[in-house]
Design a protein around this motif. Structure first.
Motif, PDB file in Angstrom:
ATOM      1  N   ALA A 145      45.563  62.321 -80.718  1.00 16.62           N
ATOM      2  CA  ALA A 145      44.947  62.669 -79.361  1.00 16.62           C
ATOM      3  C   ALA A 145      44.936  64.389 -79.172  1.00 16.62           C
ATOM      4  CB  ALA A 145      45.531  62.039 -78.428  1.00 16.62           C
ATOM      5  N   GLU A 146      45.804  64.880 -80.119  1.00 17.74           N
ATOM      6  CA  GLU A 146      46.377  66.425 -79.942  1.00 17.74           C
ATOM      7  C   GLU A 146      47.111  66.453 -78.672  1.00 17.74           C
ATOM      8  OE1 GLU A 146      45.618  68.489 -82.503  1.00 17.74           O
ATOM      9  OE2 GLU A 146      44.552  66.901 -83.730  1.00 17.74           O
ATOM     10  N   ALA A 147      47.751  65.686 -78.333  1.00 15.13           N
ATOM     11  CA  ALA A 147      48.648  65.852 -77.270  1.00 15.13           C
ATOM     12  C   ALA A 147      49.747  64.839 -77.602  1.00 15.13           C
ATOM     13  CB  ALA A 147      47.844  65.279 -76.036  1.00 15.13           C
ATOM     14  N   GLU A 148      51.021  65.255 -76.609  1.00 14.51           N
ATOM     15  CA  GLU A 148      52.170  64.445 -76.999  1.00 14.51           C
ATOM     16  C   GLU A 148      52.090  62.928 -76.335  1.00 14.51           C
ATOM     17  OE1 GLU A 148      55.544  66.567 -75.947  1.00 14.51           O
ATOM     18  OE2 GLU A 148      55.218  68.171 -77.074  1.00 14.51           O
ATOM     19  N   SER A 149      51.105  62.616 -75.489  1.00 16.49           N
ATOM     20  CA  SER A 149      50.913  61.407 -75.087  1.00 16.49           C
ATOM     21  C   SER A 149      49.637  60.907 -74.990  1.00 16.49           C
ATOM     22  CB  SER A 149      51.578  61.423 -73.542  1.00 16.49           C
ATOM     23  OG  SER A 149      50.913  62.157 -72.740  1.00 16.49           O
ATOM     24  N   ARG A 150      49.195  59.499 -75.191  1.00 18.33           N
ATOM     25  CA  ARG A 150      47.843  59.135 -75.003  1.00 18.33           C
ATOM     26  C   ARG A 150      47.731  57.921 -74.331  1.00 18.33           C
ATOM     27  NH1 ARG A 150      44.282  58.388 -79.868  1.00 18.33           N
ATOM     28  NH2 ARG A 150      43.259  57.110 -78.165  1.00 18.33           N
ATOM     29  N   THR A 151      46.728  57.724 -73.753  1.00 16.14           N
ATOM     30  CA  THR A 151      46.693  56.276 -73.209  1.00 16.14           C
ATOM     31  C   THR A 151      45.784  55.440 -74.097  1.00 16.14           C
ATOM     32  OG1 THR A 151      44.702  57.092 -71.509  1.00 16.14           O
ATOM     33  CG2 THR A 151      47.055  57.326 -70.750  1.00 16.14           C
ATOM     34  N   PHE A 152      45.725  54.147 -73.766  1.00 20.67           N
ATOM     35  CA  PHE A 152      44.916  53.316 -74.446  1.00 20.67           C
ATOM     36  C   PHE A 152      44.413  52.129 -73.409  1.00 20.67           C
ATOM     37  CE2 PHE A 152      49.131  51.796 -75.417  1.00 20.67           C
ATOM     38  CZ  PHE A 152      49.322  50.670 -75.117  1.00 20.67           C
ATOM     39  N   SER A 153      43.619  51.425 -73.899  1.00 21.39           N
ATOM     40  CA  SER A 153      42.872  50.192 -73.225  1.00 21.39           C
ATOM     41  C   SER A 153      42.309  49.290 -74.254  1.00 21.39           C
ATOM     42  CB  SER A 153      42.116  50.646 -72.154  1.00 21.39           C
ATOM     43  OG  SER A 153      41.695  49.433 -71.400  1.00 21.39           O
ATOM     44  N   VAL A 154      42.706  47.858 -74.259  1.00 24.95           N
ATOM     45  CA  VAL A 154      42.289  46.905 -74.982  1.00 24.95           C
ATOM     46  C   VAL A 154      41.980  45.713 -74.375  1.00 24.95           C
ATOM     47  CG1 VAL A 154      42.867  45.854 -77.393  1.00 24.95           C
ATOM     48  CG2 VAL A 154      43.961  48.022 -76.763  1.00 24.95           C
ATOM     49  N   ASP A 155      40.943  45.070 -74.495  1.00 21.16           N
ATOM     50  CA  ASP A 155      40.532  44.093 -73.923  1.00 21.16           C
ATOM     51  C   ASP A 155      40.650  42.778 -74.650  1.00 21.16           C
ATOM     52  OD1 ASP A 155      39.630  45.172 -71.731  1.00 21.16           O
ATOM     53  OD2 ASP A 155      37.672  45.788 -72.294  1.00 21.16           O
ATOM     54  N   HIS A 156      40.815  41.410 -74.003  1.00 22.05           N
ATOM     55  CA  HIS A 156      41.116  40.231 -74.794  1.00 22.05           C
ATOM     56  C   HIS A 156      40.620  39.087 -73.926  1.00 22.05           C
ATOM     57  CE1 HIS A 156      42.561  37.170 -77.386  1.00 22.05           C
ATOM     58  NE2 HIS A 156      43.096  36.811 -76.543  1.00 22.05           N
ATOM     59  N   VAL A 157      39.889  38.284 -74.242  1.00 21.56           N
ATOM     60  CA  VAL A 157      39.422  37.134 -73.554  1.00 21.56           C
ATOM     61  C   VAL A 157      40.186  35.848 -73.994  1.00 21.56           C
ATOM     62  CG1 VAL A 157      37.491  35.391 -73.080  1.00 21.56           C
ATOM     63  CG2 VAL A 157      37.162  37.907 -73.339  1.00 21.56           C
ATOM     64  N   TYR A 158      40.997  35.221 -72.940  1.00 22.35           N
ATOM     65  CA  TYR A 158      41.604  33.952 -73.376  1.00 22.35           C
ATOM     66  C   TYR A 158      40.700  32.652 -73.049  1.00 22.35           C
ATOM     67  CZ  TYR A 158      46.131  36.432 -73.242  1.00 22.35           C
ATOM     68  OH  TYR A 158      47.116  37.213 -73.434  1.00 22.35           O
ATOM     69  N   GLU A 159      40.622  31.933 -74.163  1.00 24.65           N
ATOM     70  CA  GLU A 159      39.605  30.782 -74.177  1.00 24.65           C
ATOM     71  C   GLU A 159      40.329  29.488 -73.533  1.00 24.65           C
ATOM     72  OE1 GLU A 159      36.664  31.313 -74.735  1.00 24.65           O
ATOM     73  OE2 GLU A 159      36.479  33.175 -75.749  1.00 24.65           O
ATOM     74  N   PHE A 160      41.429  29.459 -73.369  1.00 24.01           N
ATOM     75  CA  PHE A 160      42.085  28.162 -72.924  1.00 24.01           C
ATOM     76  C   PHE A 160      43.473  28.614 -72.144  1.00 24.01           C
ATOM     77  CE2 PHE A 160      43.993  29.010 -76.967  1.00 24.01           C
ATOM     78  CZ  PHE A 160      45.509  28.855 -76.799  1.00 24.01           C
ATOM     79  N   ILE A 161      44.083  27.617 -71.643  1.00 26.92           N
ATOM     80  CA  ILE A 161      45.073  27.874 -70.551  1.00 26.92           C
ATOM     81  C   ILE A 161      46.194  26.930 -71.016  1.00 26.92           C
ATOM     82  CG2 ILE A 161      44.642  26.223 -68.902  1.00 26.92           C
ATOM     83  CD1 ILE A 161      46.495  29.493 -68.422  1.00 26.92           C
ATOM     84  N   ASN A 162      47.418  27.461 -71.449  1.00 30.99           N
ATOM     85  CA  ASN A 162      48.598  26.577 -71.694  1.00 30.99           C
ATOM     86  C   ASN A 162      49.393  26.028 -70.416  1.00 30.99           C
ATOM     87  OD1 ASN A 162      50.009  28.508 -70.733  1.00 30.99           O
ATOM     88  ND2 ASN A 162      50.767  29.491 -72.546  1.00 30.99           N
ATOM     89  N   ALA A 163      50.279  25.191 -70.890  1.00 28.98           N
ATOM     90  CA  ALA A 163      51.073  24.470 -69.805  1.00 28.98           C
ATOM     91  C   ALA A 163      51.651  25.242 -68.761  1.00 28.98           C
ATOM     92  CB  ALA A 163      52.089  23.404 -70.483  1.00 28.98           C
ATOM     93  N   ASP A 164      52.140  26.587 -69.495  1.00 30.30           N
ATOM     94  CA  ASP A 164      52.781  27.361 -68.581  1.00 30.30           C
ATOM     95  C   ASP A 164      52.090  28.315 -67.607  1.00 30.30           C
ATOM     96  OD1 ASP A 164      55.199  26.384 -69.602  1.00 30.30           O
ATOM     97  OD2 ASP A 164      55.370  28.074 -71.339  1.00 30.30           O
ATOM     98  N   ARG A 165      50.729  28.227 -68.126  1.00 28.13           N
ATOM     99  CA  ARG A 165      49.781  29.066 -67.188  1.00 28.13           C
ATOM    100  C   ARG A 165      49.633  30.549 -67.481  1.00 28.13           C
ATOM    101  NH1 ARG A 165      46.445  25.910 -64.282  1.00 28.13           N
ATOM    102  NH2 ARG A 165      45.559  27.697 -63.223  1.00 28.13           N
ATOM    103  N   SER A 166      50.609  30.750 -68.745  1.00 23.78           N
ATOM    104  CA  SER A 166      50.707  32.244 -68.875  1.00 23.78           C
ATOM    105  C   SER A 166      51.021  32.549 -70.525  1.00 23.78           C
ATOM    106  CB  SER A 166      51.912  32.682 -68.259  1.00 23.78           C
ATOM    107  OG  SER A 166      53.236  32.400 -68.802  1.00 23.78           O
ATOM    108  N   PHE A 167      50.778  33.555 -70.931  1.00 25.36           N
ATOM    109  CA  PHE A 167      50.768  33.991 -72.370  1.00 25.36           C
ATOM    110  C   PHE A 167      51.622  35.259 -72.563  1.00 25.36           C
ATOM    111  CE2 PHE A 167      46.794  31.785 -72.029  1.00 25.36           C
ATOM    112  CZ  PHE A 167      46.876  30.680 -73.196  1.00 25.36           C
ATOM    113  N   PRO A 168      52.730  35.200 -73.169  1.00 27.93           N
ATOM    114  CA  PRO A 168      53.598  36.558 -73.359  1.00 27.93           C
ATOM    115  C   PRO A 168      52.734  37.233 -74.459  1.00 27.93           C
ATOM    116  CG  PRO A 168      54.648  34.655 -74.606  1.00 27.93           C
ATOM    117  CD  PRO A 168      53.284  33.902 -73.708  1.00 27.93           C
TER     118      PRO A 168
END
Length: 208
Positions: A179-202
């Protein structure tokens, strides 16, 4: 080519000839020896060089013929062919945008424009990046979850790989260019196709 000198004896009793004509009819540096360029005696580098951190180089030089005036020292830290630091102390501090062996060009000059070039190779250590993640907003099954964060690294020419474990059995590696800088941001997308018993994914993320 040939150079013609004209001598005349204006006083036969003094056993000397008098110099009346030099090159092109004028006296050219008569009695002046040629200038001798300075000599680089020593180059030292401060220990512990790392990307993005200040590194101090100290140069000592002497002028063999003692040309009046101070010796001038010039330094090119970034290798672009331009001496960005010039002084008469012989001490300069700079930083390096990347790790590895980095060559610093050095030039010393006297007041009569005599110059001597040298260089020193600085072993620059890599600094590990740091990662800061933002909270991922809740989504329902089939919607897009977005992971965002910031990578900090003093090596502004470094590229990075994000290894992401989305917690639902899928993983991916995301390559981020420098990025030619000391910090850079990022953004990544993901689609969850199902839900587990805990209703959350680490989500686990590593950066290298």
């Amino acid at each position: 080519g040939a150079v013609t000198f004209q001598l005349t004896d204006t006083d036969p009793s003094d056993n000397f000839f008098d110099f009346t004509q030099g090159i092109d009819g004028g006296l050219v540096d008569i009695g002046q020896p040629p200038n001798v360029s300075p000599v680089i005696d020593q180059i030292t580098v401060s220990p512990g060089a790392a990307e993005g951190a200040p590194v101090t180089i100290t140069v000592t030089a002497t002028d063999p013929d003692g040309t009046p005036g101070a010796i001038t020292y010039s330094f090119d830290f970034d290798g672009d062919g331009t001496f960005e630091i010039t002084n008469t102390t012989g001490i300069a501090t700079g930083t390096f945008a990347d790790d590895g062996d980095q060559t610093v060009a050095i030039q010393v000059s006297d007041a009569a424009d005599g110059t001597t070039n040298g260089s020193v190779v600085v072993a620059v250590a890599n600094v590990a990046p740091t990662l800061a993640l933002n909270p991922v907003l809740p989504v329902v099954v089939g919607e897009t979850a977005t992971l965002t964060g910031t990578i900090s690294d003093p090596g502004v020419e470094d590229s990075f790989v994000l290894d992401i474990d989305w917690g639902d059995g899928t993983t991916e590696a995301v390559v981020l260019t420098p990025a030619e800088a000391e910090s850079r941001t990022f953004s990544v997308d993901h689609v969850y196709e199902f839900i587990n018993a805990d209703r959350s994914f680490p989500i686990t993320v590593n950066v290298s």
